[in-house]
Design a protein around this motif. Structure first.
Motif, PDB file in Angstrom:
ATOM      1  N   MET A   1      75.666  70.551  36.981  1.00 57.38           N
ATOM      2  CA  MET A   1      75.467  71.285  35.744  1.00 57.38           C
ATOM      3  C   MET A   1      74.580  70.455  34.818  1.00 57.38           C
ATOM      4  O   MET A   1      74.825  69.273  34.618  1.00 57.38           O
ATOM      5  N   ASP A   2      73.575  71.066  34.241  1.00 56.22           N
ATOM      6  CA  ASP A   2      72.650  70.385  33.340  1.00 56.22           C
ATOM      7  C   ASP A   2      73.269  70.339  31.941  1.00 56.22           C
ATOM      8  O   ASP A   2      73.323  71.346  31.228  1.00 56.22           O
ATOM      9  N   MET A   3      73.753  69.157  31.534  1.00 54.27           N
ATOM     10  CA  MET A   3      74.464  69.011  30.254  1.00 54.27           C
ATOM     11  C   MET A   3      73.546  69.259  29.061  1.00 54.27           C
ATOM     12  O   MET A   3      73.989  69.784  28.045  1.00 54.27           O
ATOM     13  N   ILE A   4      72.273  68.903  29.176  1.00 52.87           N
ATOM     14  CA  ILE A   4      71.344  69.133  28.066  1.00 52.87           C
ATOM     15  C   ILE A   4      71.143  70.631  27.860  1.00 52.87           C
ATOM     16  O   ILE A   4      71.168  71.122  26.732  1.00 52.87           O
ATOM     17  N   LYS A   5      70.981  71.351  28.950  1.00 53.73           N
ATOM     18  CA  LYS A   5      70.819  72.810  28.843  1.00 53.73           C
ATOM     19  C   LYS A   5      72.097  73.444  28.282  1.00 53.73           C
ATOM     20  O   LYS A   5      72.040  74.315  27.422  1.00 53.73           O
ATOM     21  N   LEU A   6      73.227  72.991  28.746  1.00 52.39           N
ATOM     22  CA  LEU A   6      74.510  73.503  28.260  1.00 52.39           C
ATOM     23  C   LEU A   6      74.676  73.231  26.761  1.00 52.39           C
ATOM     24  O   LEU A   6      75.092  74.110  26.003  1.00 52.39           O
ATOM     25  N   ALA A   7      74.322  72.030  26.322  1.00 50.82           N
ATOM     26  CA  ALA A   7      74.416  71.685  24.899  1.00 50.82           C
ATOM     27  C   ALA A   7      73.477  72.555  24.067  1.00 50.82           C
ATOM     28  O   ALA A   7      73.841  73.013  22.981  1.00 50.82           O
ATOM     29  N   ALA A   8      72.278  72.806  24.578  1.00 54.38           N
ATOM     30  CA  ALA A   8      71.316  73.656  23.859  1.00 54.38           C
ATOM     31  C   ALA A   8      71.845  75.090  23.746  1.00 54.38           C
ATOM     32  O   ALA A   8      71.708  75.738  22.694  1.00 54.38           O
ATOM     33  N   GLU A   9      72.447  75.601  24.809  1.00 54.66           N
ATOM     34  CA  GLU A   9      73.023  76.945  24.774  1.00 54.66           C
ATOM     35  C   GLU A   9      74.190  77.011  23.789  1.00 54.66           C
ATOM     36  O   GLU A   9      74.347  77.999  23.064  1.00 54.66           O
ATOM     37  N   MET A  10      75.011  75.968  23.752  1.00 55.58           N
ATOM     38  CA  MET A  10      76.143  75.937  22.819  1.00 55.58           C
ATOM     39  C   MET A  10      75.631  75.925  21.372  1.00 55.58           C
ATOM     40  O   MET A  10      76.146  76.630  20.520  1.00 55.58           O
ATOM     41  N   ARG A  11      74.608  75.140  21.103  1.00 56.79           N
ATOM     42  CA  ARG A  11      74.039  75.103  19.750  1.00 56.79           C
ATOM     43  C   ARG A  11      73.505  76.480  19.359  1.00 56.79           C
ATOM     44  O   ARG A  11      73.724  76.940  18.245  1.00 56.79           O
ATOM     45  N   THR A  12      72.818  77.144  20.275  1.00 58.62           N
ATOM     46  CA  THR A  12      72.295  78.491  20.005  1.00 58.62           C
ATOM     47  C   THR A  12      73.444  79.453  19.710  1.00 58.62           C
ATOM     48  O   THR A  12      73.375  80.237  18.757  1.00 58.62           O
ATOM     49  N   ALA A  13      74.503  79.383  20.494  1.00 58.00           N
ATOM     50  CA  ALA A  13      75.663  80.253  20.264  1.00 58.00           C
ATOM     51  C   ALA A  13      76.268  79.990  18.891  1.00 58.00           C
ATOM     52  O   ALA A  13      76.614  80.927  18.163  1.00 58.00           O
ATOM     53  N   LEU A  14      76.395  78.728  18.522  1.00 58.96           N
ATOM     54  CA  LEU A  14      76.941  78.389  17.205  1.00 58.96           C
ATOM     55  C   LEU A  14      76.029  78.871  16.091  1.00 58.96           C
ATOM     56  O   LEU A  14      76.492  79.324  15.037  1.00 58.96           O
ATOM     57  N   GLN A  15      74.720  78.796  16.302  1.00 59.81           N
ATOM     58  CA  GLN A  15      73.790  79.283  15.278  1.00 59.81           C
ATOM     59  C   GLN A  15      73.899  80.799  15.118  1.00 59.81           C
ATOM     60  O   GLN A  15      73.777  81.311  14.015  1.00 59.81           O
ATOM     61  N   TYR A  16      74.163  81.520  16.200  1.00 58.10           N
ATOM     62  CA  TYR A  16      74.416  82.959  16.081  1.00 58.10           C
ATOM     63  C   TYR A  16      75.690  83.187  15.264  1.00 58.10           C
ATOM     64  O   TYR A  16      75.744  84.059  14.400  1.00 58.10           O
ATOM     65  N   PHE A  17      76.719  82.395  15.539  1.00 56.99           N
ATOM     66  CA  PHE A  17      77.980  82.537  14.814  1.00 56.99           C
ATOM     67  C   PHE A  17      77.810  82.276  13.325  1.00 56.99           C
ATOM     68  O   PHE A  17      78.323  83.027  12.504  1.00 56.99           O
ATOM     69  N   VAL A  18      77.095  81.216  12.950  1.00 55.44           N
ATOM     70  CA  VAL A  18      77.009  80.878  11.531  1.00 55.44           C
ATOM     71  C   VAL A  18      76.294  81.955  10.724  1.00 55.44           C
ATOM     72  O   VAL A  18      76.519  82.066   9.523  1.00 55.44           O
ATOM     73  N   THR A  19      75.489  82.775  11.381  1.00 57.92           N
ATOM     74  CA  THR A  19      74.824  83.856  10.644  1.00 57.92           C
ATOM     75  C   THR A  19      75.820  84.923  10.196  1.00 57.92           C
ATOM     76  O   THR A  19      75.503  85.738   9.342  1.00 57.92           O
TER      77      THR A  19
END
Length: 145
Positions: free
Chosen positions: A1-19
Motif C-alpha cells: 500500500m502506498d502510504m503517501i497516496k493514502l495520506a493524500a487521499e485522507m487529506r482530500t477527504a478531510l478537506q471535503y468534510f471541512v467545507t
C-alpha cells in the motif's frame, strides 16, 4: 500500500468534510483543525462562506479566512489585505486568536500567549498550558492592551 497516496487521499477527504462546517455555529471545531482547510490560491474562484487558510496567526496556527463575496482571487487581493473579500476568523478584531482546546503538548499555549476566551483577553502564565481560563484560572491572567 502506498502510504503517501493514502495520506493524500485522507487529506482530500478531510478537506471535503471541512467545507461542511459553518463558521457561525461551528467555529470551535474549525479552529481545532486549521491545517485541514485549503490554502489560498491566486486565480481560484471563491464563493461566499468558503473558508481558506493564509499565513499564520500569533500562536503559529494557520490563519483562517471566510470569503465575503463571490470572486476570482488575484495576487494583489490577498486575504490579509482585501477586507472587502475576506474576513479573518478565529481572531478578535484586535487580532488575538480565540482560545481553542489544545490537543496536547504540541499545540499547548506557552507563557506569554494571548487569547480571547468568552470575550475576555487572557495571557498564559505557564508553558504547556492546555486548560481554559475558566477551568484553570491559575494558568492565566486577564490581559489589558
Amino acid at each position: 500500500m502506498d502510504m503517501i497516496k493514502l495520506a493524500a487521499e485522507m487529506r482530500t477527504a478531510l478537506q471535503y468534510f471541512v467545507t461542511t462546517l459553518d463558521a457561525e455555529t461551528q467555529l470551535d471545531k474549525m479552529l481545532e483543525i486549521p491545517s485541514m482547510f485549503p490554502a489560498y490560491e491566486v486565480g481560484k474562484a471563491y464563493k461566499v462562506k468558503d473558508v481558506i487558510s493564509y499565513g499564520v496567526n500569533s500562536v503559529g496556527d494557520p490563519q483562517l479566512y471566510q470569503v465575503l463575496q463571490d470572486h476570482t482571487s488575484a495576487a494583489e487581493w490577498t486575504p490579509d489585505t482585501a477586507t472587502s473579500l475576506y474576513k479573518a476568523i478565529g481572531v478578535t478584531e484586535g487580532g488575538y486568536p480565540v482560545w481553542v482546546q489544545p490537543l496536547g503538548a504540541s499545540d499547548a499555549y506557552n507563557t506569554g500567549d494571548i487569547v480571547s476566551h468568552n470575550g475576555t483577553l487572557y495571557i498564559s502564565t505557564m508553558d504547556g498550558n492546555v486548560w481554559s481560563p475558566e477551568t484553570y484560572p491559575a494558568g492565566w491572567e486577564v490581559y489589558a492592551e
